[in-house]
Scaffold this active site. Structure first.
Site, PDB file in Angstrom:
ATOM      1  N   ASP A 142       9.938  58.266  85.490  1.00  0.00           N
ATOM      2  CA  ASP A 142       9.848  59.702  85.230  1.00  0.00           C
ATOM      3  C   ASP A 142      11.039  60.447  85.825  1.00  0.00           C
ATOM      4  O   ASP A 142      11.139  60.574  87.044  1.00  0.00           O
ATOM      5  CB  ASP A 142       8.544  60.231  85.834  1.00  0.00           C
ATOM      6  CG  ASP A 142       8.330  61.720  85.635  1.00  0.00           C
ATOM      7  OD1 ASP A 142       9.025  62.314  84.786  1.00  0.00           O
ATOM      8  OD2 ASP A 142       7.472  62.288  86.335  1.00  0.00           O
ATOM      9  N   ASP A 167      13.625  65.395  80.782  1.00  0.00           N
ATOM     10  CA  ASP A 167      12.443  64.848  81.441  1.00  0.00           C
ATOM     11  C   ASP A 167      11.784  63.750  80.605  1.00  0.00           C
ATOM     12  O   ASP A 167      11.115  64.021  79.614  1.00  0.00           O
ATOM     13  CB  ASP A 167      11.449  65.993  81.687  1.00  0.00           C
ATOM     14  CG  ASP A 167      10.206  65.553  82.432  1.00  0.00           C
ATOM     15  OD1 ASP A 167      10.143  64.394  82.886  1.00  0.00           O
ATOM     16  OD2 ASP A 167       9.282  66.392  82.573  1.00  0.00           O
TER      17      ASP A 167
END
Length: 414
Positions: A120, A300
């Site tokens: 992530d 992201d």
């Protein structure tokens, strides 16, 4: 249902083109990634899963803002525009669970044990289920610090809360961590004592999560794994890259995988370290510009959707024939488009170059069984304070994250 960042919080207890180079040790540095989608089932969108994902994204951003202020002693600049205020290379094969996360393998401890983790770029901490974790960690492989000769208790705890009410809490350790064949020593790792229901294996197949943002948004206030590899000289390159495809997805560690893209990378500088925050130069639908000039955006891999401000997103859909506001059927900020005419001419501008979004990645699925309307993957949310370039966009490009030079590069996929 409007999901505001403030609401999510209440749930919390110079642009350049460069010719890339490739490493000679490619095979040892690739981490395979896998993808499994449960935002849709049989071509139909799971609206509750969509809402949960948006809430988690909002909560993650809020947590990052709070960590940034605690770690740096000042508020993150984008807090003011958010709703809160008004040497080697490596590759890791990836998997995308629920179209919300991309996961692959990492090894921890001495002797080393391999775990699966969500990679992530929108967060910065690394945690695994610890040996003391109870029923919520069932079916996850547990990290037993007592079995690792290199695990050291740092005497600190951690607690990470998510926008849908999910929490992870436990103890902090340092240990040896190997990612894509590159080994970091004395790396901070969280051993969870509690996983909430949102992290049970049925909802979250990987064992843990490995954040790849900057230290300033770390709850531990400790360098993330890749930054440790760079600072310890374990890789000659400060870059890692993601390729997110239906098959052949990977995380390439410590370099650039030239086999995955055409031409050269277009780099844009990180304007605010914490998240991988850059300037988005504009958006267009066909030949029509939606906006020009730069806006703040973060890159992201932990977000499925492409999230933008409400004014710009509305303009995007106004240029798509047959699109409709879906606030009453899907939720505020969502729009639908005709399933038989999903656009493939939407583009984001980065470094004065336009990168298109395919119809297949834009289309999240039908609103309901038999419906002629499909949910668009670009949604409006003014609460977070910047655009979020998630998988709806990133699945169309090769993306390189350069830690030492604080920049992000994009290129068209082969």
């Amino acid at each position: 249902m409007q999901i505001k960042l403030a609401t999510a919080l209440t749930l919390l207890p110079f642009l350049v083109s460069a010719t890339p180079t490739s490493s000679s040790a490619e095979s040892a540095r690739r981490i395979s990634l896998s993808k499994r989608s449960s935002l849709t089932k049989d071509g139909v969108v799971d609206i509750n899963a969509l809402h949960s994902h948006v809430a988690n994204v909002q909560g993650k951003i809020a947590r990052g803002f709070a960590n940034y202020e605690r770690n740096t002693g000042r508020m993150h600049p984008n807090y003011y525009s958010s709703a809160l205020h008004k040497r080697s290379t490596g590759t890791v094969k990836l998997t995308d669970d629920k179209a919300q996360l991309w996961y692959g393998s990492v090894s921890v401890g001495t002797p080393s044990i391999t775990y699966t983790v969500d990679f992530d770029t929108g967060s910065s901490d690394f945690f695994l289920p610890g040996s003391k974790c109870g029923s919520t960690c069932l079916s996850h492989k547990k990290y037993d610090t007592s079995s690792s000769s290199t695990a050291k208790d740092v005497g600190k705890t951690f607690s990470l809360a998510y926008g849908d009410g999910s929490t992870v809490s436990g103890e902090q350790f340092t240990d040896t961590v190997t990612l894509g064949g590159l080994t970091a020593t004395k790396q901070r790792v969280g051993a969870a004592i509690e996983y909430s229901s949102g992290f049970e294996s049925s909802e979250f197949p990987p064992d843990g999560l490995l954040g790849m943002g900057f230290q300033s948004i770390s709850d531990y206030n400790s360098p993330p794994v890749f930054q440790t590899l760079v600072s310890q000289g374990k890789t000659s390159s400060s870059e890692f890259g993601f390729t997110m495809l239906t098959s052949g997805s990977e995380l390439y560690i410590g370099g650039i995988d030239t086999s995955k893209f055409l031409g050269s990378l277009t780099y844009t500088p990180v304007t605010q370290e914490g998240y991988w925050q850059i300037k988005l130069g504009g958006a267009s639908v066909g030949s029509k510009s939606v906006f020009s000039g730069s806006v703040d955006a973060i890159v992201d891999t932990g977000t499925t959707l492409l999230i933008g401000d409400s004014v710009s997103v509305k303009k995007i859909y106004e240029r798509i024939p047959g699109s409709e506001d879906a606030s009453s059927t899907v939720g505020d900020g969502f729009y639908t488009v005709p399933c038989n005419a999903v656009p493939s001419n939407i583009a984001m501008e980065l470094g004065e170059k336009k990168f298109s979004i395919s119809a297949s990645t834009f289309n999240l699925g039908a609103v309901s069984s038999g419906s002629n309307d499909c949910v668009g993957g670009i949604i409006a949310d003014d609460s977070v304070g910047f655009w979020i370039l998630g998988d709806v966009f990133l699945s169309n490009v090769y993306t390189s994250f350069d830690f030492a030079n604080a920049r992000v590069g994009f290129a068209e996929l082969r």
